[in-house]
Motif scaffolding. Structure first.
Motif, short mmCIF file in Angstrom:
data_model
loop_
_atom_site.label_atom_id
_atom_site.label_comp_id
_atom_site.label_asym_id
_atom_site.label_seq_id
_atom_site.Cartn_x
_atom_site.Cartn_y
_atom_site.Cartn_z
N GLY A 191 0.81 -1.21 0.00
CA GLY A 191 0.00 0.00 0.00
C GLY A 191 0.84 1.25 0.00
N GLU A 192 1.92 1.27 0.76
CA GLU A 192 2.81 2.43 0.80
C GLU A 192 3.55 2.58 -0.52
N ALA A 193 3.96 1.45 -1.13
CA ALA A 193 4.66 1.51 -2.41
C ALA A 193 3.76 2.06 -3.51
N LEU A 194 2.46 1.71 -3.50
CA LEU A 194 1.54 2.22 -4.52
C LEU A 194 1.40 3.73 -4.45
N LYS A 195 1.62 4.30 -3.26
CA LYS A 195 1.51 5.75 -3.09
C LYS A 195 2.71 6.50 -3.66
N MET A 196 3.76 5.78 -4.05
CA MET A 196 4.95 6.41 -4.59
C MET A 196 5.09 6.20 -6.10
N ILE A 197 4.15 5.48 -6.73
CA ILE A 197 4.20 5.23 -8.18
C ILE A 197 3.28 6.22 -8.88
N PRO A 198 3.80 7.09 -9.77
CA PRO A 198 2.94 8.07 -10.45
C PRO A 198 1.89 7.39 -11.33
N ALA A 199 0.68 7.92 -11.32
CA ALA A 199 -0.39 7.37 -12.15
C ALA A 199 -0.06 7.50 -13.64
N ASP A 200 0.74 8.50 -14.01
CA ASP A 200 1.02 8.74 -15.41
C ASP A 200 1.90 7.65 -16.03
N MET A 201 2.51 6.79 -15.20
CA MET A 201 3.32 5.70 -15.74
C MET A 201 2.47 4.49 -16.12
N VAL A 202 1.17 4.52 -15.80
CA VAL A 202 0.31 3.35 -15.99
C VAL A 202 -0.64 3.57 -17.16
N GLU A 203 -0.79 2.55 -17.99
CA GLU A 203 -1.69 2.62 -19.13
C GLU A 203 -3.08 2.09 -18.78
N ALA A 234 5.95 4.34 -34.76
CA ALA A 234 7.11 4.61 -35.61
C ALA A 234 7.65 6.00 -35.31
N GLY A 235 8.97 6.13 -35.40
CA GLY A 235 9.61 7.41 -35.11
C GLY A 235 9.69 7.65 -33.61
N ILE A 236 9.80 8.91 -33.23
CA ILE A 236 9.89 9.29 -31.82
C ILE A 236 8.50 9.72 -31.34
N THR A 237 8.03 9.13 -30.27
CA THR A 237 6.76 9.52 -29.67
C THR A 237 6.96 9.69 -28.18
N GLY A 238 6.06 10.41 -27.54
CA GLY A 238 6.18 10.55 -26.10
C GLY A 238 5.35 11.70 -25.55
N SER A 239 5.50 11.91 -24.25
CA SER A 239 4.79 12.99 -23.56
C SER A 239 5.60 13.41 -22.35
N ILE A 240 5.41 14.67 -21.96
CA ILE A 240 6.05 15.24 -20.78
C ILE A 240 4.97 15.90 -19.94
N GLU A 241 4.95 15.61 -18.64
CA GLU A 241 3.96 16.18 -17.73
C GLU A 241 4.67 16.84 -16.55
N VAL A 242 4.20 18.03 -16.20
CA VAL A 242 4.65 18.70 -14.97
C VAL A 242 3.41 18.99 -14.14
N THR A 252 7.12 15.51 -12.04
CA THR A 252 7.18 15.48 -13.49
C THR A 252 7.24 14.02 -13.94
N ASN A 253 6.65 13.74 -15.11
CA ASN A 253 6.64 12.40 -15.68
C ASN A 253 6.98 12.49 -17.16
N LEU A 271 9.32 11.67 -11.31
CA LEU A 271 9.88 12.24 -10.08
C LEU A 271 8.74 12.93 -9.34
N ARG A 272 8.64 12.68 -8.02
CA ARG A 272 7.50 13.17 -7.26
C ARG A 272 7.93 13.55 -5.84
N TYR A 273 7.47 14.72 -5.39
CA TYR A 273 7.67 15.15 -4.00
C TYR A 273 6.31 15.50 -3.41
N SER A 274 6.06 15.03 -2.19
CA SER A 274 4.78 15.34 -1.54
C SER A 274 4.99 15.53 -0.05
N LYS A 275 4.12 16.31 0.54
CA LYS A 275 4.14 16.54 1.98
C LYS A 275 2.70 16.77 2.44
#
Length: 818
Positions: A191-203, A234-242, A252-253, A271-275
């Motif tokens: 449960g604690e590990a799931l809180k550190m994985i960004p949702a944007d990494m999951v399809e 094909a080619g270069i694809t991707g996304s950047i999120e802040v 950021t992801n 990369l994620r920081y939370s408080k």
């Protein structure tokens, strides 16, 4: 013991003998790419990506006449066509035999066309009879959040405030990442590990309630398979999120992919920081044998949490030829968490007193895993051999400074090593008939070193032996399976048998003890399916599954976060077994679909948490095997799309549960042995509703609400819980960028409230892990064709013969599975 080894060897040998007869061939997919004027479009890029395993990608370029021919493995595929100057073509199809896709029309890109076409999107939720599929990329309310936030929105799943994931009210679920164990899930606190994985990494997230014999048997509630993003165009694809938010949240992801005809590379980084600050409160009363209250105390506390996490994964896929492919990936995760917990104790009577406990915590966790897959297609249609390997290593080190009646310093260092290797074969006979077999070996070893040093202020530190030990946990599982399926007209079946031999050892240096648990089990499965029509199906399924105690439940270590409410493992805990039955019906229409189901589960020796009070009124909780449990209920999932811009999906889950068992213990006051009847029965229900509104050229709005009714379990009674999430997004930069604002827990109402009833005590508790969260994010997407040096835009809507806009993907995914 010899009999068990003989049974395992015989079963594995039988599966290997069957596998030796396997030989197969791929199927051929053909078609023609044409423009909207009917003329062929030569040298267009055609890609087919397997929806069952996104590491498998097949592609070709059209010839001078726009024709293409691609050999693939039978299955479900995403089909795309890209050509510079044209809108991208998008489709999904079930391909189980050689097929011609006919003419595939792509249209010239143009500003005028963009203004009149309504952008289509994939449905957020899709139901198949054997699993539920949740598209995380379409969840606006969890964007910028964590995987734990996403889990709260997935049908059939629920997440407690402490991060525990349950499936239909049962927290014994097996969680996988891309179909494999992973270091990303931590050592003992998933449960604690799931809180550190960004949702944007999951399809997407797949939920399987009654798995076939191909899947490992652990997880009596079912399997949750988390599919990560892998860009393979094909080619270069991707996304950047802040992103940023309040309480403090920054991150950021990045998702990248590079594809060629025979190979592709993909990578994800976050990369994620939370408080944030959580709170809890307790009311505790103790009673004498006559039932008179002899003491009462109040307890309230706050816990400030600060964490920084980094996740990275990358992979490579290479197709040697039409029959052989290799996929490899590696992932790394690191997190650093700090916490400050303050607990106030207010003893009301018989003696009024006040005290405070402070604890500062520091935790560092690192994990790495790697996987390798080789796939070979033989000459016969549908026959495939796969070999998979996986390795993971995780360290989790923490230390705490405790300020109480005594000053304390605690250390808790953990490390786990695990690997898995397996091989699967599929042998088809005639159309609709096939035999499948496989073998697998799993190994894991966890070492835990914890200690507590205390001082009364004199400057002399001494070791507290009650909280000091070194433990070793080893688990080895050897397994094999065989299953056969056939189809007779509209009726089909799949019957399987899985054998698993487990070797488990728990060693404690403090107790100078070593406990070994070896056992061999058989797990039959059966799935019956009948197609009434193309859009309606009936399925009956059965499976037997096992719940093996996790290392934390076996290691006799007391936690120190609250010395009046502790938890410790039980090395004598045995596995529990569940027989699961389910009847489901699936009916789909172009604008609506429903999937009602009823289920029954019988569990022997289930785990129950038993709480006992000592002479000072401190509570200690320990898991034990207790009697048996019956669980039966019904679930209704539904989707409604009244308009192209308005989508609704929801679920209702109702279930009755019955727990039977007794716990024998020695009363700490009287010294008399007592037996407590823990038989409980009750009814509970949960519901979830998600509504998405798409306003063309303006914004997208999504509302997601959930409610859980009260429930009883053993000594505990849980109170109701409810919450609402809201997300709103706006596309900018001609669709390349998206601005998103979401609010998690709008009414700040997600709090766990619980009553615990013991023979000589009563406790009421409330806990809130995290308050309302507001997040603002910006995402930029790119897709560039390196050969032509131009960007490719991807628009998914198609038109029917009456020039009406419709979403081809939406229609295909609402059809029943093949």
């Amino acid at each position: 013991m010899k009999k068990k080894h003989f049974l395992h060897t015989f079963f594995v040998t039988g599966c290997l003998l069957v596998s030796s007869f396997l030989f197969s061939q791929s199927i051929k997919i053909t078609g023609t790419v044409i423009a909207d004027n009917g003329r062929p479009v030569p040298y267009s890029s055609v890609s087919l990506i397997s929806l069952e395993d996104t590491s498998k990608i097949y592609g070709d370029l059209t010839d001078e006449k726009g024709n293409f021919s691609i050999d693939v493995i039978p299955g479900e595929y995403e089909i795309t066509v890209d050509q510079v100057g044209f809108e991208s073509y998008f489709d999904q199809k079930s391909l189980f035999e050689s097929t011609s896709l006919g003419n595939m029309e792509i249209r010239l890109a143009g500003k005028e066309l963009e203004e009149v076409i309504v952008q289509g999107t994939a449905p957020i939720y899709r139901v198949e009879l054997d699993k539920k599929i949740y598209d995380v990329t379409q969840d606006l309310t969890a964007r910028g959040g964590t995987l734990s936030d996403v889990m709260q929105n997935v049908p059939s799943l629920s997440v407690d405030v402490d991060g525990t994931v349950s499936l239909r009210g049962n927290d014994n679920v097996k969680i996988l990442i891309d179909g494999k164990p992973s270091a990303m899930l931590g050592i003992s606190d998933t449960g604690e590990a799931l809180k550190m994985i960004p949702a944007d990494m999951v399809e997407r997230i797949e939920v399987v309630t009654n798995a076939s014999a191909r899947y490992e048997a652990s997880g009596t509630a079912g399997i949750i398979n988390i599919i990560t993003k892998k860009n393979k165009k094909a080619g270069i694809t991707g996304s950047i999120e802040v992103l940023g938010g309040t309480p403090q949240l920054y991150g950021t992801n990045i998702n990248l992919g590079y594809g060629k005809k025979k190979w592709n590379w993909f990578a994800n980084a976050g990369l994620r920081y939370s408080k944030s600050e959580g709170e809890n409160s307790y009311l505790y009363s103790k009673f004498n044998p006559l039932g008179d209250e002899i003491s009462r105390s109040l307890q309230n506390g706050t816990r400030e949490r600060e964490g920084t996490g980094f996740n990275f994964s990358t992979g490579f896929n290479f197709n040697f030829n039409e029959n052989n492919s290799l996929t490899t990936s590696v992932g790394y995760r690191t997190s650093r968490r700090n916490g400050l917990g303050i607990t106030n104790y207010d003893d009301i009577f018989p003696i009024k007193a006040y005290s405070q406990r402070k604890e500062t915590q520091h935790n560092n966790e690192h994990g790495i895993d790697g996987s390798l897959n080789f796939t070979h297609n033989f000459l016969k249609k549908g026959n495939v051999l796969t070999v998979d390997g996986n390795f993971n290593y995780t360290t989790d080190d923490s230390n705490s400074d405790i300020y109480d009646s005594k000053l304390g310093k605690s250390l808790n260092n953990n490390n786990r090593t695990g690997f898995m290797i397996k091989s699967d074969y599929v042998l088809p006979f005639k159309e609709g008939s096939q035999l499948e077999a496989g073998v697998r070996a799993d190994y894991s070893k966890t070492k835990t070193d914890f200690s507590l040093n205390e001082t009364d202020g004199s400057g002399i530190w001494t070791i507290n032996p009650g909280y000091t030990d070194k433990t070793h946990y080893e688990e080895n599982i050897l397994s094999a399976y065989i299953q056969y399926g056939n189809k007779f007209g509209d009726f089909s079946f799949l019957a399987g048998l899985r054998e698993e031999t487990s070797f488990i050892k728990v060693k404690s240096d403090k107790e100078n003890s070593s406990i070994t648990k070896d056992y061999t089990d058989l797990f039959p499965t059966l799935h019956l399916n009948y197609n009434f029509s193309e859009k309606s199906q009936l399925q009956v399924s059965y499976s037997r599954r096992v719940n093996r105690p996790r290392s934390r439940m076996l290691i006799p270590y007391k936690n120190l976060s609250d010395n009046r409410n502790t938890f410790q493992g039980n090395p004598d805990l045995d596995p529990s077994y569940t027989d699961s039955y389910e009847l489901g019906f699936n009916i789909q229409n172009r604008v609506w679909g429903i999937t009602p189901s009823v289920y029954y589960q019988r569990t022997n020796n289930p785990f129950q948490r038993i709480t006992l009070s000592d002479a000072s009124g401190n509570l200690n909780t320990m898991p034990v095997n207790l009697g048996y449990e019956n669980r039966y209920g019904g679930e209704l999932s539904y989707t409604i799309n009244p308009f192209q811009w308005w989508r609704i999906f929801g679920e209702i889950n109702l279930f009755q549960y019955e727990n039977f068992g007794e716990n024998t213990y020695t009363d700490v006051i009287t010294g008399i042995e007592k037996t407590e009847d823990l038989a409980k029965k009750g009814f509970t229900w949960r519901t979830r509703l998600n509504m998405t509104l798409k306003i063309p050229t303006l914004f997208n709005l999504q509302l997601q609400g959930s409610y859980s009714s009260p429930r009883k379990m053993g000594q505990n009674e849980m109170k109701e819980m409810y919450g609402l999430n809201v997300g709103i997004s706006k596309d900018v930069l001609k669709g390349k960028g998206t601005i998103l604002l979401n609010v998690q827990d709008v009414f700040n109402s997600r709090k766990m409230k619980q009553e615990t009833f013991g023979e000589n005590f009563y406790q009421y508790s409330e806990m809130q892990w995290r308050p309302r969260q507001i997040t603002l994010s910006f995402t930029y997407r790119f897709n560039r064709d390196l050969k032509n040096g131009k960007s490719n835009k991807r628009n998914r809507p198609q038109q029917d013969g009456n020039n009406n806009n419709f979403d081809l993907e939406e229609i295909e995914t609402q059809l029943p599975p093949s």
